[in-house]
Scaffold this active site. Structure first.
Site, PDB file in Angstrom:
ATOM      1  N   ASN A 177       0.812  -1.222   0.000  1.00 38.38           N
ATOM      2  CA  ASN A 177       0.000   0.000   0.000  1.00 38.38           C
ATOM      3  C   ASN A 177       0.844   1.270   0.000  1.00 38.38           C
ATOM      4  OD1 ASN A 177       0.264  -1.497   2.578  1.00 38.38           O
ATOM      5  ND2 ASN A 177      -0.386   0.427   3.489  1.00 38.38           N
ATOM      6  N   GLN A 205      -4.862  -3.661  -2.325  1.00 38.20           N
ATOM      7  CA  GLN A 205      -4.417  -2.595  -3.229  1.00 38.20           C
ATOM      8  C   GLN A 205      -4.423  -3.045  -4.689  1.00 38.20           C
ATOM      9  OE1 GLN A 205      -3.627   0.610  -2.449  1.00 38.20           O
ATOM     10  NE2 GLN A 205      -4.024   0.336  -0.273  1.00 38.20           N
ATOM     11  N   SER A 225     -11.202  -5.020   0.103  1.00 34.51           N
ATOM     12  CA  SER A 225     -11.980  -3.986   0.796  1.00 34.51           C
ATOM     13  C   SER A 225     -12.609  -3.078  -0.253  1.00 34.51           C
ATOM     14  CB  SER A 225     -11.031  -3.154   1.675  1.00 34.51           C
ATOM     15  OG  SER A 225     -11.633  -2.851   2.901  1.00 34.51           O
ATOM     16  N   ALA A 226     -13.947  -2.932  -0.199  1.00 33.56           N
ATOM     17  CA  ALA A 226     -14.659  -2.257  -1.295  1.00 33.56           C
ATOM     18  C   ALA A 226     -14.237  -0.804  -1.506  1.00 33.56           C
ATOM     19  CB  ALA A 226     -16.171  -2.323  -1.029  1.00 33.56           C
ATOM     20  N   HIS A 227     -13.871  -0.115  -0.411  1.00 30.59           N
ATOM     21  CA  HIS A 227     -13.625   1.330  -0.584  1.00 30.59           C
ATOM     22  C   HIS A 227     -12.323   1.636  -1.305  1.00 30.59           C
ATOM     23  CE1 HIS A 227     -10.680   2.190   2.791  1.00 30.59           C
ATOM     24  NE2 HIS A 227     -11.076   0.978   3.125  1.00 30.59           N
ATOM     25  N   THR A 264     -26.323  -9.663  10.918  1.00 26.98           N
ATOM     26  CA  THR A 264     -27.174  -9.357   9.760  1.00 26.98           C
ATOM     27  C   THR A 264     -26.327  -8.728   8.657  1.00 26.98           C
ATOM     28  OG1 THR A 264     -29.031  -9.021  11.226  1.00 26.98           O
ATOM     29  CG2 THR A 264     -29.232  -8.060   9.021  1.00 26.98           C
ATOM     30  N   CYS A 354      -3.391   4.770   6.824  1.00 24.31           N
ATOM     31  CA  CYS A 354      -4.064   4.098   7.923  1.00 24.31           C
ATOM     32  C   CYS A 354      -3.357   4.389   9.235  1.00 24.31           C
ATOM     33  CB  CYS A 354      -4.129   2.600   7.677  1.00 24.31           C
ATOM     34  SG  CYS A 354      -4.925   2.227   6.129  1.00 24.31           S
TER      35      CYS A 354
END
Ligand SMILES: Cc1ncc(COP(=O)(O)O)c(C=O)c1O
Length: 413
Positions: A177, A205, A225-227, A264, A354
């Site tokens: 990253n 990445q 990770s979707a973002h 959920t 991060c």
């Protein structure tokens, strides 16, 4: 396998559609990306109209269940696996933790700790891998952290040399990253397969930039990770090859995700993740051409104006993610440069986003042999779909001004 229609029509655009984003020159796509507006449109009905709980038996619930099934099949198609091998999580940190802890504890449960189960990983992993590995070390497991070379690539031989008879897991990231350095995962995957050792790849990445077919990578577990690929935050994937020895130690609850991750399901997030991944995969070649062209332009302009700048990462651009440029600028603290860039409308990062606010120098650059001083003088620019030539030209001009100013002030002292 469920046959599904893709979420995204073929008429996808590389350029981001207009968003509410201000006029910041955003060069921190490795930290996060904006949600693609088409993806957002696909997600919206699942907040307000098709909001049913996928575990409910009535129609609304079953619509949610059908959306989850479609999303799972869609992600499986991109990864070249079967839908039941996909577990949706709350992001890559959770996926990484689940992979590492799950495989390690399974081995311990079945074989005890004589000798202590052993994990091989690298010293340049994201904290989402490093910290669970270190915490297992404190709980009686042994871990080897293979070191990178000076360009930030961990040679496959170093990982292979670390394998022991009691090795129960190998975990190596697809691309770093901070530097964008692409790791030899397929080579490591081949050896892991030969020796029968589960192989986890943090591909966070890589999504949208590198091929993600799990059989070609040769991995048994893979995190996303979707973002990081224009999807929403707080939703991720853990691919788990069938028959991988793993205990689901992390999140027990209502038995969702086939008992592998209770709670959920985040239906809008999962729908968004799958649409974003389809789109990222569809655009992959165009994205690589777009980003690498602009990144090369930026790199050349930056080194022409600041000849003593030092590149962090592989000089060979084919070994680097297309949008990554990490440089050390001697005499200029990364944090100072960032604040100055921010005041002039440029968003970038010093080391890993991060760990912003963390005064420690980057563990990745230090592992590559950089001095603390070089590490603290480093800046990461990461480009994206919406970056333009004007953006990179303007960012370089602002950076040059900043560097001249900081150096003048230092000289005047
Ligand atoms: C390589 C890598 N792994 C894991 C993560 C963690 O992802 P998340 O914060 O979405 O859980 C990141 C985030 O930057 C990353 O770059």
């Amino acid at each position: 396998m469920v046959c599904i229609e893709p979420f995204v029509l073929p008429s996808v655009e590389l350029r981001m559609l207009p968003t509410a984003k201000d006029d910041t020159i955003y060069l921190d796509h490795a930290a996060t990306t904006p949600v693609d507006p088409q993806v957002l449109q696909i997600m919206l009905p699942y907040f307000t109209q098709q909001f049913g709980n996928p575990s409910s038996l009535y129609r609304l619930g079953q619509e949610g269940r059908a959306a989850l099934d479609r999303a799972r099949s869609s992600v499986a198609r991109t990864l070249g696996c079967i839908p039941s091998e996909i577990v949706f999580t709350g992001g890559a940190t959770e996926s990484d933790n689940l992979a590492i802890e799950g495989v390690a504890w399974r081995r311990r449960r079945l074989q005890g700790d004589a000798p202590a189960p052993h994990i091989v990983t690298t010293s340049i992993e994201h904290h989402a891998v490093l910290h669970p590995a270190q915490s297992l070390q404190q709980r009686g497991f042994t871990v080897t952290f293979a070191a990178p070379n000076e360009h930030g690539v961990v040679p496959a031989e170093r990982v292979i040399a670390a394998i022991r008879p009691e090795t129960c897991l190998i975990s190596v990231m697809y691309a770093n990253n901070e530097t964008g350095a692409i790791q030899p995962v397929a080579e490591i995957g081949r050896i892991a397969r030969e020796r029968g050792i589960p192989f986890h790849v943090d591909a966070v990445q890589a999504a949208g930039a590198l091929p993600l077919r799990v059989d070609d990578i040769g991995c048994d577990l893979l995190s996303l990770s979707a973002h990081k690929f224009y999807g929403p935050k707080g939703v991720g994937v853990l691919y788990i090859r069938r028959d991988t020895p793993i205990d689901f130690v992390q999140q027990e609850g209502g038995g969702q995700e086939e008992g592998r991750r209770g709670g959920t399901e985040n239906v809008p997030g999962i729908v968004g993740l799958s649409a974003a991944l389809e789109k990222a995969e569809h655009l992959r070649e165009a994205y690589v051409t777009h980003c690498s062209g602009l990144r090369d332009r930026m790199e050349e302009a930056l080194f022409a104006a600041i000849p003593d700048a030092q590149l962090n990462g592989p000089r060979d651009r084919a070994l680097r993610l297309p949008g990554h440029l990490n440089v050390a600028i001697p005499g200029v603290q990364g944090e100072t440069a960032l604040l100055s860039l921010d005041m002039q409308g440029v968003a970038a990062s010093a080391g890993s986003a991060c760990t912003t606010g963390n005064a420690e120098p980057s563990h990745v650059l230090m592992a590559m042999g950089a001095s603390e001083e070089r590490s603290r003088a480093s800046l990461r620019f990461s480009l994206g779909r919406d970056t333009t030539a004007d953006d990179v030209d303007e960012a370089v001009d602002i950076l040059i001004e900043t560097v001249e100013r900081v150096r003048e002030l230092a000289g005047a002292r």
